[in-house]
Design a protein around this motif. Structure first.
Motif, PDB file in Angstrom:
ATOM      1  N   TRP A  10     -31.226 -70.638  27.320  1.00 39.62           N
ATOM      2  CA  TRP A  10     -30.932 -69.765  28.462  1.00 39.62           C
ATOM      3  C   TRP A  10     -29.571 -69.092  28.291  1.00 39.62           C
ATOM      4  O   TRP A  10     -29.418 -67.887  28.509  1.00 39.62           O
ATOM      5  N   ASN A  42     -31.093 -68.686  17.667  1.00 40.29           N
ATOM      6  CA  ASN A  42     -30.150 -69.651  18.221  1.00 40.29           C
ATOM      7  C   ASN A  42     -29.991 -70.806  17.236  1.00 40.29           C
ATOM      8  O   ASN A  42     -30.368 -71.945  17.489  1.00 40.29           O
ATOM      9  N   ASP A  83     -29.699 -66.598  25.299  1.00 39.54           N
ATOM     10  CA  ASP A  83     -30.479 -65.415  25.668  1.00 39.54           C
ATOM     11  C   ASP A  83     -29.597 -64.401  26.390  1.00 39.54           C
ATOM     12  O   ASP A  83     -29.653 -63.191  26.124  1.00 39.54           O
ATOM     13  N   TYR A  98     -40.253 -71.771  29.446  1.00 37.82           N
ATOM     14  CA  TYR A  98     -39.438 -70.747  28.789  1.00 37.82           C
ATOM     15  C   TYR A  98     -40.062 -70.300  27.470  1.00 37.82           C
ATOM     16  O   TYR A  98     -39.928 -69.150  27.054  1.00 37.82           O
ATOM     17  N   LEU A 110     -36.241 -66.193  23.596  1.00 37.53           N
ATOM     18  CA  LEU A 110     -35.277 -65.348  24.302  1.00 37.53           C
ATOM     19  C   LEU A 110     -36.035 -64.300  25.112  1.00 37.53           C
ATOM     20  O   LEU A 110     -36.039 -63.111  24.792  1.00 37.53           O
ATOM     21  N   SER A 111     -36.676 -64.729  26.187  1.00 37.46           N
ATOM     22  CA  SER A 111     -37.612 -63.861  26.903  1.00 37.46           C
ATOM     23  C   SER A 111     -36.943 -62.632  27.511  1.00 37.46           C
ATOM     24  O   SER A 111     -37.514 -61.533  27.495  1.00 37.46           O
ATOM     25  N   ARG A 112     -35.730 -62.760  28.038  1.00 43.35           N
ATOM     26  CA  ARG A 112     -35.067 -61.612  28.658  1.00 43.35           C
ATOM     27  C   ARG A 112     -34.667 -60.574  27.610  1.00 43.35           C
ATOM     28  O   ARG A 112     -34.850 -59.372  27.812  1.00 43.35           O
ATOM     29  N   SER A 113     -34.142 -61.034  26.512  1.00 41.62           N
ATOM     30  CA  SER A 113     -33.776 -60.112  25.432  1.00 41.62           C
ATOM     31  C   SER A 113     -35.017 -59.447  24.851  1.00 41.62           C
ATOM     32  O   SER A 113     -35.012 -58.247  24.539  1.00 41.62           O
ATOM     33  N   ALA A 166     -41.611 -66.319  26.536  1.00 39.36           N
ATOM     34  CA  ALA A 166     -41.307 -65.597  25.301  1.00 39.36           C
ATOM     35  C   ALA A 166     -42.586 -65.189  24.571  1.00 39.36           C
ATOM     36  O   ALA A 166     -42.690 -64.066  24.059  1.00 39.36           O
TER      37      ALA A 166
END
Length: 389
Positions: free
Chosen positions: A82, A9, A85, A155, A109-112, A159
């Motif tokens: 957020w 990012n 991500d 967050y 970017l925890s979801r990715s 990650a």
């Protein structure tokens, strides 16, 4: 290793950003014949193909403006992360197949990251600075690193939990992550200096003329500016010396500036010609409370400047040889080193030569080569790291 994903990012190819580092890594991968996909906030490197969101870096600029000028006690960083991500995750799912062997993520970017791990991708997470929880530990000791904001690090923690390997620039950064309760494997790869700095050395002044001490960076609590100003007030020889401060002055430092004898202090502000300041200086001082691995220290050493700094700066300074390591939040210790270098100017020449020699291997090309090599390493460090501060 056939294909690598780089996600950050930040702005690819733009100086003084994590995107700058990721751009260099991308070029190194291409040189080694590895296919690389890049997803980033914006792209300034025309030699690289980068997928970017429609808002590019305008969202970050707008949120940063709000933080600096309107709501300084609110951090918007997690909001920007957020949104990015979700953009990255949509791009990954849109691709259909996941043929990456390695993904290097430059943001939380925890979801990715979770999606990549589900698809059996080895995920590296870049941790460029000390864990946010360290701010709280400093405050428990009565040391304020930032009066503007204490960011929520939830967050970041998510990650780190998703990462297979952490890429850290210093042992100090690893230590703060471990203090936050994580045992994730890691690799330490120090940053570097631009070739333009390494190739433009000038000899340090060693005469009896005015001795110039230089500080470069945000003039803020986190950078230790308060303690440098207090040290300067206690420096008995300052009548034959000058302190040069380069960088934006944060409001939190104003009370300490008002208490400082400014007769021999020069406030440069933000400058695009930092090279001129390095050339004119004799000693570099950066007593930061928390960093990752301060780039300014590498640059100063490349110009042959002995460095007074702290362990928390995450530097390659060797105490007594290329500079001095002082405890954090200790103005008296800084004053002692200012006095010593003033009265022992003959040490400056040897320390200058040692600084240039020590930093020579730390180029950005060498950094990128080490990062790329880490992608195919078979083992990573897990040992506990302890520091003095």
């Amino acid at each position: 290793m056939k294909r690598v994903l780089l996600c950050v990012n930040s702005d690819i190819g733009r100086g003084n950003t994590i995107g700058f580092r990721f751009g260099i890594i991308a070029h190194m991968l291409k040189q080694q014949g590895v296919e690389v996909d890049i997803i980033a906030r914006a792209n300034y490197d025309t030699a690289l193909t980068v997928r970017t969101p429609w808002y590019k870096n305008y969202l970050g600029r707008a949120l940063n403006f709000l933080h600096i000028y309107i709501t300084p006690f609110v951090s918007y960083r997690s909001i920007e992360v957020w949104i990015f991500d979700r953009f990255v995750l949509r791009q990954l799912k849109k691709k259909g197949t996941c043929d990456y062997q390695v993904a290097h993520i430059g943001e939380s970017l925890s979801r990715s990251m979770a999606w990549l791990k589900q698809n059996h991708v080895l995920v590296f997470l870049d941790i460029p600075i000390a864990h946010d929880a360290y701010v709280s530990s400093l405050r428990e000791r009565g040391i304020d690193a930032n009066t503007e904001v204490v960011a929520s690090h939830a967050y970041i923690d998510r990650a780190i939990s998703e990462a297979d390997v952490l890429v850290c620039p210093s042992a100090f950064v690893v230590n703060t992550v471990q203090q936050a309760g994580f045992t994730t494997p890691y690799i330490i790869i120090p940053f570097g200096a631009d070739k333009v700095f390494v190739s433009e050395h000038e000899e340090s002044h060693t005469s009896d003329a005015e001795l110039v001490f230089l500080f470069a960076g945000s003039i803020a609590l986190r950078k230790g500016a308060r303690y440098l100003l207090e040290a300067w007030n206690g420096f008995s020889k300052r009548s034959n010396c000058r302190l040069v401060l380069c960088g934006r002055i944060y409001k939190e430092i104003q009370p300490y500036l008002k208490k400082t004898d400014m007769a021999r202090v020069t406030l440069v502000g933000f400058t695009r010609d930092i090279q001129a300041q390095y050339r004119a200086a004799d000693v570099f001082v950066l007593p930061s409370l928390m960093e990752g691995s301060a780039k300014a220290v590498y640059e100063a050493m490349a110009y042959g400047l002995p460095v007074i700094t702290t362990e928390n700066t995450g530097s390659i300074v060797e105490n007594g040889k290329t500079g001095y390591i002082v405890p954090i939040a200790d103005a008296a210790a800084i004053t002692e080193k200012l006095e010593f270098l003033y009265t022992h100017r003959e040490r400056l020449r040897d320390m200058s030569d040692a600084a240039k020699a020590a930093v020579a291997p730390y180029t950005w090309e060498a950094y990128a080569r080490r990062v790329v090599a880490s992608y195919t390493a078979t083992t990573y460090d897990t040992k506990k790291i302890s520091t003095t501060d």
